[in-house]
Design an enzyme around this catalytic site. Structure first.
Site, PDB file in Angstrom:
ATOM      1  N   VAL A   1      94.662  31.716  -5.627  1.00 60.71           N
ATOM      2  CA  VAL A   1      95.889  32.389  -5.209  1.00 60.71           C
ATOM      3  C   VAL A   1      95.860  33.854  -5.636  1.00 60.71           C
ATOM      4  O   VAL A   1      95.811  34.152  -6.837  1.00 60.71           O
ATOM      5  CB  VAL A   1      97.125  31.694  -5.827  1.00 60.71           C
ATOM      6  CG1 VAL A   1      98.410  32.320  -5.323  1.00 60.71           C
ATOM      7  CG2 VAL A   1      97.114  30.212  -5.517  1.00 60.71           C
ATOM      8  N   GLU A   2      95.888  34.765  -4.670  1.00 62.05           N
ATOM      9  CA  GLU A   2      95.952  36.206  -4.963  1.00 62.05           C
ATOM     10  C   GLU A   2      97.250  36.742  -4.384  1.00 62.05           C
ATOM     11  O   GLU A   2      97.436  36.768  -3.174  1.00 62.05           O
ATOM     12  CB  GLU A   2      94.728  36.907  -4.374  1.00 62.05           C
ATOM     13  CG  GLU A   2      94.523  38.306  -4.912  1.00 62.05           C
ATOM     14  CD  GLU A   2      95.291  39.351  -4.130  1.00 62.05           C
ATOM     15  OE1 GLU A   2      96.366  39.785  -4.625  1.00 62.05           O
ATOM     16  OE2 GLU A   2      94.848  39.724  -3.045  1.00 62.05           O
TER      17      GLU A   2
END
Length: 614
Positions: free
Chosen positions: A320-321
């Site tokens: 997750v960015e």
């Protein structure tokens, strides 16, 4: 045959003793052998290089990317088509219609995953050399078609050509270069250490393909964000379903075809890569699909909650960015010669892609001596920035800042700026949306400079994703670090100065996944692991860590010596037999632990006694 007395080299040949001639013959044979071996090795390298040589190919560019193209200007540019599920694609810099895209349904996603799953079985059997050839083929195409790729990216996202060169093409070619050069060594079987008790085994970790992976990527870098996960996934032996943003749906097809065509000309199935576009309500079907083995998500925090909850249904791991509120700390010991250089970096870091950059500079935190210099130096520069569409600008009238992807956030931005001014911030430039005289339907926000911003202001806590330069004053290095760490975000960061101790203190104490010293966002340019902590997400892509995260890390132990294998000692073999069997088993078990892990020889002896039952 001539018998030669080595002690009396009286016989001659061409004036030289025969013993010398023998030595020369031996030397000549050695040299010729060495030359022959070197020639064979060179031919091997040449042949190997030829086997991986890039294959030329062509992908027809969209007609809209041709110089001079003009499209219908939409009166109210929006992605939704009334009464239809179609996506209306348009250029955010001009409002010109680019076309319409029919989004995927749940059934369409099922078909895409099925195709990828079938193709991946054969792709997983390919060698690293075969995969490198595909990447080299892509690299050659990108290098030779930079202008077309940049124009397509600019049309769909509103950025400038320089923004596209730096944020789309430069980083993608670096990703390709790094994986081509270092990908195999990152995924090669990794031998691991053993211990005393297991010395008869040798251990390794194997990095094997997961199968079909997915990437859901954001619109701000439509080329790089789409192609980067493709590069890593296919090199790791996976197939990939990549979902581009509906905001840049028009360019996704062309950009994905650059990768699929490279596969085809190298003799592989294009089904390994599936590009899909869908509305958010259909995306849940992709993220919860049981045939997806890994998800990379690049986007906002609110959407991430939905993605992670959806992926949890099938226990699919997610990288997750989520963007950041990246600080740039400017120390007081910045030399005079460095001041202008750093100021230019701060400008580029803030206004790159109109501020729509997950690792863009969102806060400049300056110590007192340099703070006021930045105010006086940067104010006229920011006031002079020209917004516009690079595709309609001329060499005599260049533009500095492109369009934003949408105007939906403009009212909120103006509200945040107004609130900051009410609470003591100083608005030195901009602060409101911009109506471009030539492109009134474009989405522009005036390049903005806001000084005297404090951590308590809402604008200092929220990711803006806009062309807004926030300047914050810090009284000391400790204060600067505290301000930098005052948000929920912790993605990238940078620090500028001369004092080694102060620079290293910031590196250690700032909350971030990445830190650049006297530079901006260059960790990605050397393919260090990319990602953040806290509210900026978790997991990493890029570098060896990114490649390995797309693999099943299989731990393997094997017998080291023939005939030496694990066996259960009789006192511990169940069912236990005889009187006192439990005590004997317990004493042996303790002895094994002492023997294996005692820190000194006394403990080892105690362990040995226990093992021997003494």
């Amino acid at each position: 045959m001539i018998a030669i007395d080595r002690q009396q080299p009286t016989q001659q040949h061409d004036g030289l003793p025969l013993s010398v001639m023998d030595s020369l013959d031996e030397y000549r044979t050695y040299v010729l052998g060495a030359v022959g071996a070197a020639t064979l090795y060179f031919l091997y390298l040449l042949l190997r290089t030829d086997l991986e040589a890039p294959v030329p190919y062509h992908v027809p560019p969209p007609e809209q990317a041709q110089p001079g193209w003009k499209g219908q200007v939409l009166q109210e540019p929006t992605l939704k088509v009334s009464g239809s599920s179609l996506i209306q694609c348009y250029a955010p810099a001009t409002g010109e219609a680019l076309g319409r895209v029919n989004p995927s349904t749940a059934q369409g996603i099922d078909r895409a995953i099925a195709k990828a799953k079938e193709a991946q079985v054969q792709w997983a059997q390919t060698s690293f050399a075969e995969r490198r050839k595909v990447l080299k083929t892509m690299l050659k195409f990108i290098l030779e078609n930079q202008e077309t790729i940049a124009r397509v990216a600019c049309l769909d996202s509103g950025k400038t050509m320089v923004d596209a060169a730096l944020g789309e093409i430069l980083v993608t070619t670096e990703k390709l270069r790094w994986v081509i050069r270092h990908g195999e060594e990152s995924l090669r079987n990794d031998r691991r250490a053993t211990n005393l008790l297991m010395m008869y085994k040798w251990n390794e970790v194997m990095y094997q393909p997961l199968g079909v992976v997915a990437a859901l990527v954001s619109w701000n870098y439509p080329f790089h964000n789409l192609v980067s996960p493709i590069i890593a996934s296919i090199f790791a032996g996976n197939a990939i379903v990549v979902k581009g943003s509906e905001a840049t749906a028009w360019s996704s097809s062309y950009f994905a075809s650059i990768a699929t065509r490279a596969l085809e000309v190298c003799g592989h199935s294009a089904d390994i890569i599936q590009s899909v576009i869908c509305w958010p309500d259909v995306a849940d079907h992709l993220t919860s699909h049981p045939d997806i083995s890994h998800i990379t998500f690049i986007g906002s925090r609110p959407v991430a909650h939905y993605v992670c909850a959806s992926a949890a249904k099938s226990l699919t791991p997610v990288c997750v960015e989520l963007g950041g509120k990246d600080p740039a700390i400017v120390l007081d010991d910045l030399s005079n010669s460095d001041f202008k250089r750093v100021a230019s970096i701060l400008m580029r870091g803030t206004f790159q892609s109109a501020g729509q950059n997950c690792i863009g500079i969102e806060r400049v935190i300056a110590l007192p001596k340099v703070h006021d210099r930045l105010v006086s130096y940067l104010t006229p520069k920011i006031l002079a920035l020209k917004p516009g569409s690079v595709l309609t600008s001329s060499a005599d009238s260049p533009i500095d800042v492109g369009a934003c992807i949408s105007s939906a956030n403009f009212s909120h931005l103006e509200s945040l700026i107004s609130d900051a001014v009410k609470n003591g911030a100083q608005l030195l430039a901009g602060g409101k949306r911009y109506i471009h005289p030539s492109h009134p339907q474009g989405h522009y926000f005036t390049p903005t400079f806001l000084a005297n911003v404090t951590p308590s202001m809402a604008i200092a806590q929220q990711e803006l994703f806009a062309p807004v330069f926030l300047l914050m004053r810090a009284e000391s290095v400790s204060d600067a670090i505290a301000i930098a760490n005052s948000t929920v975000y912790a993605l990238g960061s940078s620090v500028y100065g001369s004092s080694h101790s102060d620079l290293e203190r910031v590196v250690r104490e700032v909350h971030a996944g990445m830190v650049a010293v006297n530079d901006f966002a260059v960790t990605y340019m050397v393919q260090l692991p990319f990602g953040g902590v806290k509210g900026s997400g978790y997991g990493r892509f890029a570098g060896a860590e990114g490649l390995r995260s797309l693999c099943n890390m299989k731990a393997v132990t094997r017998d080291r010596w023939p005939g030496v294998k694990t066996a259960i000692p009789p006192p511990m073999d169940i069912p236990l037999k005889g009187e006192g069997a439990g005590a004997r088993a317990w004493n042996m078990a303790q002895g094994i632990v002492w023997l294996g892990y005692a820190p000194d020889w006394r403990g080892k002896v105690r362990g040995l006694k226990g093992v021997l039952g003494l």
